[in-house]
Design an enzyme around this catalytic site. Structure first.
Site, PDB file in Angstrom:
ATOM      1  CD  GLU A   1      -8.816 -26.882 133.099  1.00  0.00           C
ATOM      2  OE1 GLU A   1      -8.783 -27.639 132.112  1.00  0.00           O
ATOM      3  OE2 GLU A   1      -7.801 -26.519 133.705  1.00  0.00           O
TER       4      GLU A   1
ATOM      5  CD  GLU B   1      -0.337 -31.435 131.779  1.00  0.00           C
ATOM      6  OE1 GLU B   1      -1.015 -31.739 130.773  1.00  0.00           O
ATOM      7  OE2 GLU B   1      -0.476 -30.359 132.376  1.00  0.00           O
TER       8      GLU B   1
ATOM      9  CG  ASP C   1       1.496 -27.727 133.523  1.00  0.00           C
ATOM     10  OD1 ASP C   1       1.996 -26.606 133.324  1.00  0.00           O
ATOM     11  OD2 ASP C   1       0.337 -27.852 133.991  1.00  0.00           O
TER      12      ASP C   1
ATOM     13  CE  LYS D   1      -0.996 -24.983 131.902  1.00  0.00           C
ATOM     14  NZ  LYS D   1      -0.875 -25.449 133.320  1.00  0.00           N
TER      15      LYS D   1
ATOM     16  CE  LYS E   1      -4.385 -30.581 130.300  1.00  0.00           C
ATOM     17  NZ  LYS E   1      -3.540 -30.125 131.412  1.00  0.00           N
TER      18      LYS E   1
HETATM   19  P1  PGA Z   1      -3.916 -24.618 135.971  1.00  0.00           P
HETATM   20  O1  PGA Z   1      -4.174 -26.096 135.493  1.00  0.00           O
HETATM   21  O2  PGA Z   1      -4.256 -23.693 134.857  1.00  0.00           O
HETATM   22  O3  PGA Z   1      -4.821 -24.493 137.162  1.00  0.00           O
HETATM   23  O4  PGA Z   1      -2.464 -24.522 136.358  1.00  0.00           O
HETATM   24  C1  PGA Z   1      -4.043 -26.536 134.171  1.00  0.00           C
HETATM   25  C2  PGA Z   1      -3.017 -27.644 134.071  1.00  0.00           C
HETATM   26  O5  PGA Z   1      -2.472 -28.082 135.101  1.00  0.00           O
HETATM   27  O6  PGA Z   1      -2.684 -28.086 132.975  1.00  0.00           O
HETATM   28 ZN    ZN Z   2      -1.037 -29.536 134.155  1.00  0.00          ZN
END
Ligand code: PGA
Ligand code: ZN
Length: 428
Positions: free
Chosen positions: A206, A286, A313, A338, A389
């Site tokens: 990221e 988190e 999450d 998400k 985020k």
């Molecule tokens: P991921 O990680 O998109 O690889 O699941 C992002 C997060 O854990 O917030």
């Molecule tokens: Zn996460």
């Protein structure tokens, strides 16, 4: 309205920020406008997430999405023809019914989320509005507090650090633009400190620095030193947030810290986290525990829930039902949203409403595999979600989102508000 009815849906294979295939969808309305959406992809995924449809086999590591693209061009295009894109719930209901599986595995969450997003952009464009304004009307004017990754670890950096994200938040900034400026200063100070000590390995998935450190606490120490070098004060101006992503290294009440060569049980792991909370300006954590450790989550929230934000999450996977349970049983104090974890924008919004109804906070989030798609920024502003985020402060799939938020802040002019400390001050 006839002119906002869907006339055509097209899918194509494009490529994400890790160089893997993903699904792009275009929704064309009778009036001729076209909306577009690109599915993101996670690496540290929760086991209860909606499933992306991947082709399997030997080609491209089995990750190709030709089947999901075919679903967009075929079954989805047929089912959505004539549906009014202005009615997002109707669009998403049709997608969910058409898929028919509990975890979106038949057509694929990647096919569904790209289409759902494309329909939203098309509807906004048909009304001559930016998406944030279409979603939120005149009330949408709050720019979220950004959580920005400084160091990357976990599954995004071959497990060099156990903790996945060491993030910066700027609750003391007075505008979104200032928060980005402060973050830039800390990000570059971190890079300079790592380069000076010969500990810089590159950047993680990221865009956060991928350091060669001996243990997780050294990473906290490094971020603190970078804050000082940037001339900023913690915790009143800036503070640290962590995404532990503990499901990546914890199972059955055992937390295997590869970076430190030891295994801790739930109690000892919570003690270690507690020692960091006591000594570092950490305002949000988190997934501190693994998704299978509900007792651990409850114990952690009971102990620290009035001191910092505790975010679910992998634990909650953007499921309205799990968010309600989290509220009722005090698993955590906030939910990460998400859209591709659940498959459609309407279901993401339902999870947000469940959080609001349960007194939980919320954060709109990108995935580790991203693209130039900036929809999540519009969701945060349009839905009034006070935290966002996106990953780090490098790589254009991340910067596209931060820059989009700057454009929205500018468009709002004197009506713009910055969330600032508010989302972190609201403790349960
Ligand atoms: P991921 O990680 O998109 O690889 O699941 C992002 C997060 O854990 O917030
Ligand atoms: Zn996460």
């Amino acid at each position: 309205m006839r002119r906002t009815r869907i006339d055509a849906v097209r899918g194509r294979r494009v490529w994400d920020s890790r160089g893997w295939p993903t699904v792009e969808a275009e929704v064309e309305l009778v009036c001729g406008v076209v909306g577009r959406g690109i599915a993101p992809a996670g690496a540290s995924t929760g086991s209860l997430e909606a499933l992306d449809r991947r082709d399997g086999g030997d080609r491209l590591g089995g990750l190709d999405v030709l089947g999901a693209v075919e679903a967009v061009n075929g079954a989805i295009a047929r089912a959505l023809r004539g549906v009014d894109a202005s009615d997002q719930e109707a669009v998403d209901r049709r997608l969910i019914e058409l898929d028919g599986s509990p975890n979106k595995s038949r057509l694929g969450a990647n096919a569904l989320v790209a289409t759902s997003i494309a329909a939203a952009w098309a509807a906004a464009a048909a009304h001559g509005l930016p998406l944030w304004r279409w979603l939120g009307g005149a009330e949408a004017r709050t720019l979220p507090l950004p959580e920005i990754q400084i160091l990357g670890g976990g599954r995004h950096a071959a497990g060099r650090l156990d903790i996945q994200d060491f993030l910066l938040v700027c609750p003391g900034a007075s505008t979104f633009a200032q928060a980005l400026e402060w973050t830039a200063a800390v990000y570059h100070a971190t890079g300079a400190l790592l380069a000076e000590s010969g500990r810089l390995r590159g950047v993680a998935d990221e865009g956060g620095f991928w350091p060669e450190l001996d243990d997780n606490e050294q990473a906290l120490e490094l971020v603190l030193r970078a804050i000082e070098r940037a001339g900023l004060r913690a915790p009143d101006q800036v503070a640290i947030a962590l995404d532990v992503a503990a499901s990546s290294f914890g199972r059955g009440g055992h937390y295997r810290l590869a970076a430190e060569g030891r295994v801790l049980d739930t109690g000892a792991w919570i003690e270690l986290l507690g020692s960091w909370i006591a000594r570092y300006p950490i305002v949000s954590i988190e997934d501190p525990l693994a998704e299978d450790d509900l007792a651990g989550f409850r114990a952690f929230s009971e102990r620290f829930g009035d001191r910092l934000q505790i975010v679910g999450d992998d634990l909650l996977v953007t499921s309205a039902e799990r968010v309600r349970r989290a509220g009722a049983e005090s698993w955590c104090t906030a939910v990460l949203l998400k859209p591709n974890q659940v498959g459609t924008l309407s279901e993401t919004k339902a999870a947000l409403e469940a959080a609001r109804g349960s007194g939980l906070g919320a954060i709109v989030s990108a995935r580790s595999g991203e693209s130039e798609d900036v929809t999540i920024v519009h969701l945060a502003v349009g839905w009034g979600v006070p935290q966002l985020k996106v990953g780090s402060f490098a790589r254009s799939e991340r910067m596209a989102k931060w820059n989009e938020a700057l454009r929205i802040e500018e468009a709002l002019g004197s009506r713009a508000r910055f969330a600032g400390t508010a989302p972190l001050a609201a403790r349960r």
